[in-house]
Design an enzyme around this catalytic site. Structure first.
Site, PDB file in Angstrom:
ATOM      1  N   ASP A  17      -1.970 -32.954   8.753  1.00 33.36           N
ATOM      2  CA  ASP A  17      -0.764 -33.540   8.163  1.00 33.36           C
ATOM      3  C   ASP A  17       0.512 -32.918   8.720  1.00 33.36           C
ATOM      4  OD1 ASP A  17      -2.866 -34.440   6.680  1.00 33.36           O
ATOM      5  OD2 ASP A  17      -1.898 -34.186   4.738  1.00 33.36           O
ATOM      6  N   LEU A  18       0.518 -31.583   8.887  1.00 29.77           N
ATOM      7  CA  LEU A  18       1.724 -30.908   9.354  1.00 29.77           C
ATOM      8  C   LEU A  18       2.085 -31.340  10.773  1.00 29.77           C
ATOM      9  CD1 LEU A  18       1.060 -27.318   7.949  1.00 29.77           C
ATOM     10  CD2 LEU A  18       2.654 -29.025   7.052  1.00 29.77           C
ATOM     11  N   PRO A  35      -6.302 -29.623   7.734  1.00 28.88           N
ATOM     12  CA  PRO A  35      -5.606 -30.901   7.828  1.00 28.88           C
ATOM     13  C   PRO A  35      -4.615 -30.940   8.982  1.00 28.88           C
ATOM     14  CG  PRO A  35      -4.715 -29.593   6.032  1.00 28.88           C
ATOM     15  CD  PRO A  35      -5.918 -28.857   6.532  1.00 28.88           C
ATOM     16  N   CYS A  57     -14.667 -26.375  15.188  1.00 30.54           N
ATOM     17  CA  CYS A  57     -15.341 -25.560  14.175  1.00 30.54           C
ATOM     18  C   CYS A  57     -15.124 -26.133  12.789  1.00 30.54           C
ATOM     19  CB  CYS A  57     -14.794 -24.124  14.197  1.00 30.54           C
ATOM     20  SG  CYS A  57     -15.722 -22.993  15.227  1.00 30.54           S
ATOM     21  N   LYS A 112      -8.141 -17.996  24.846  1.00 28.82           N
ATOM     22  CA  LYS A 112      -8.488 -19.398  24.605  1.00 28.82           C
ATOM     23  C   LYS A 112      -7.383 -20.092  23.817  1.00 28.82           C
ATOM     24  CE  LYS A 112     -11.146 -22.045  21.322  1.00 28.82           C
ATOM     25  NZ  LYS A 112     -12.109 -22.048  20.221  1.00 28.82           N
ATOM     26  N   ARG A 149     -11.107 -29.399  18.221  1.00 29.15           N
ATOM     27  CA  ARG A 149      -9.957 -29.662  17.359  1.00 29.15           C
ATOM     28  C   ARG A 149      -8.642 -29.559  18.138  1.00 29.15           C
ATOM     29  NH1 ARG A 149      -6.326 -27.218  13.928  1.00 29.15           N
ATOM     30  NH2 ARG A 149      -5.803 -28.497  12.116  1.00 29.15           N
TER      31      ARG A 149
END
Length: 416
Positions: free
Chosen positions: A123-124, A121, A115, A22, A91
């Site tokens: 941000d990266l 975050p 999940c 996956k 996500r």
């Protein structure tokens, strides 16, 4: 799938065929946005996350046919803002951003779902795209990104190792002008598989699998054929199933070298393990496992996605074992359910301490995420009595036909 009836006192023996990964298939599907060429991708697992990803691609204008092997044509993309009701479900939808920016110079997506495991975050991801020249505005839970002309290659030092951000930056840099170096990159096998797929389409990526990836941008990508790697976490989960139940199992169509740390720990627990080119055999017949001390870490360390399963193993092992989680916070929610089944577990900061007992007892339990679902089902298989596992809708996000595969090796699981 909301609720499962799980009969206990089972010893799990037999053969299991492992599905495609996956965690490789999802980003690879979104990488098809990068090219107008026709693509064939094999070994795609049948999962809800995969099906949502396919719906997202179709919404953008991508043409898709097939089942386990998909034929994909992204030449007619004409929408650059996927709907919230799809984005919010997984996500992995963040991986749409890089390919859309790289090929079309614009993208607008809502913050993704998936999940709920602590703080994850993005941000990266956004910082990496900004360093490649993208302008990004974040407002009202929506990411609005654009770039004038092509993205620009750059040396990018990752603040921390992130699989997701490594994938985002690598995909975007594929069509950037000039060369990009990702330093402190994630090394997971899934990263290697994604790079292999992109190189098949004409990308110029070297170093995937190390902590420094070099991407020489190209003007365009073409079509190609790719086979997704086996799911190492599914493999590990079935190996633990046999070990915890004192059974024996052979996992087929898998990749032993992707599971070095997991196999080492299972051997330490007392299992006899043999491996071949694409199979792993585990034998724990007649032996209660020994407790283990484990610390999760980025690959090639022990995978965070296996810590819940090994917590179960420690729960019924001889001695006291510990598991320290270094990747995600708030990933011990499932332990309260194992305690409900009689497990002796204490949490101290980011470590769980398990004092092994000979047998768990059945209960009515609730799963909190994907790996917790699998773990509680396995716990039900080995516990005394009948266990009801609730909220198992998480399961079909990441395990293909999990109850069916378990039933083939001796479990008795029914959907209620």
């Amino acid at each position: 799938m909301e609720k499962l009836y799980v009969e206990g006192n089972k010893i799990l023996n037999g053969h299991v065929i492992i599905s495609g990964s996956k965690n490789a298939a999802l980003p690879i599907l979104f990488m098809t946005i990068l090219t107008e060429g026709k693509i064939k991708i094999g070994n795609i697992p049948n999962l809800t996350d995969i099906n949502i990803a396919l719906k997202l691609l179709v919404y953008l204008g991508v043409k898709i046919t097939g089942n386990e092997t998909l034929c994909i044509d992204a030449s007619s993309i004409n929408i650059f803002c996927p709907p919230y009701n799809l984005i919010n479900k997984i996500r992995a939808s963040i991986w749409i951003l890089g390919p859309l920016l790289a090929r079309f110079g614009k993208a607008k997506i809502f913050l993704p779902g998936g999940c709920k495991i602590g703080s994850r975050p993005i941000d990266l991801h956004l910082n990496g795209l900004t360093q490649l020249g993208a302008t990004i505005n974040l407002k009202n839970n929506c990411i609005d990104a654009y770039v004038k002309g092509r993205l620009q290659g750059k040396y990018i030092l990752m603040e921390k190792i992130s699989v997701g951000a490594t994938i985002t930056i690598m995909s975007a840099a594929t069509l950037a002008k000039g060369s990009t170096i990702i330093d402190n990159a994630a090394c997971e096998p899934e990263i290697v598989d994604i790079a292999k797929f992109l190189n098949t389409l004409g990308a110029d990526i070297i170093g995937a699998g190390s902590n420094k990836i070099c991407i020489k941008g190209v003007l365009k990508l073409t079509g190609g054929t790719h086979q997704v790697i086996p799911d190492r976490i599914e493999t590990g989960t079935f190996l633990v199933a046999a070990a915890a139940s004192q059974g024996h199992i052979t996992c087929h169509k898998t990749e032993p070298k992707h599971l070095t740390n997991v196999l080492m720990k299972l051997t330490e627990a007392g299992a006899k393990i043999k491996t071949g080119k694409d199979w792993i055999k585990l034998d724990m017949r007649g032996k209660r496992p020994k407790s283990l001390n484990i610390c999760t870490a980025p690959y090639p360390g022990f995978p965070t996605d296996m810590q819940a399963q090994f917590a179960l193993l420690n729960s019924i092992s001889k001695g006291i074992g510990t598991i320290t989680e270094t990747i995600f916070e708030n990933r011990f929610i499932y332990t309260s359910e194992l305690i409900r089944m009689g497990a002796k577990i204490k949490i101290k900061n980011n470590t769980i301490i398990c004092c092994g007992i000979p047998k768990l007892i059945s209960s009515n339990v609730f799963s909190s995420d994907l790996r917790a679902s699998a773990t509680l089902i396995l716990a039900g298989c080995i516990a005394a009595g009948i266990t009801i596992v609730n909220h198992t809708y998480h399961l079909v996000r990441g395990y293909e036909s999990f109850p069916k595969k378990l039933n083939k090796i001796g479990a008795n699981i029914k959907i209620i």
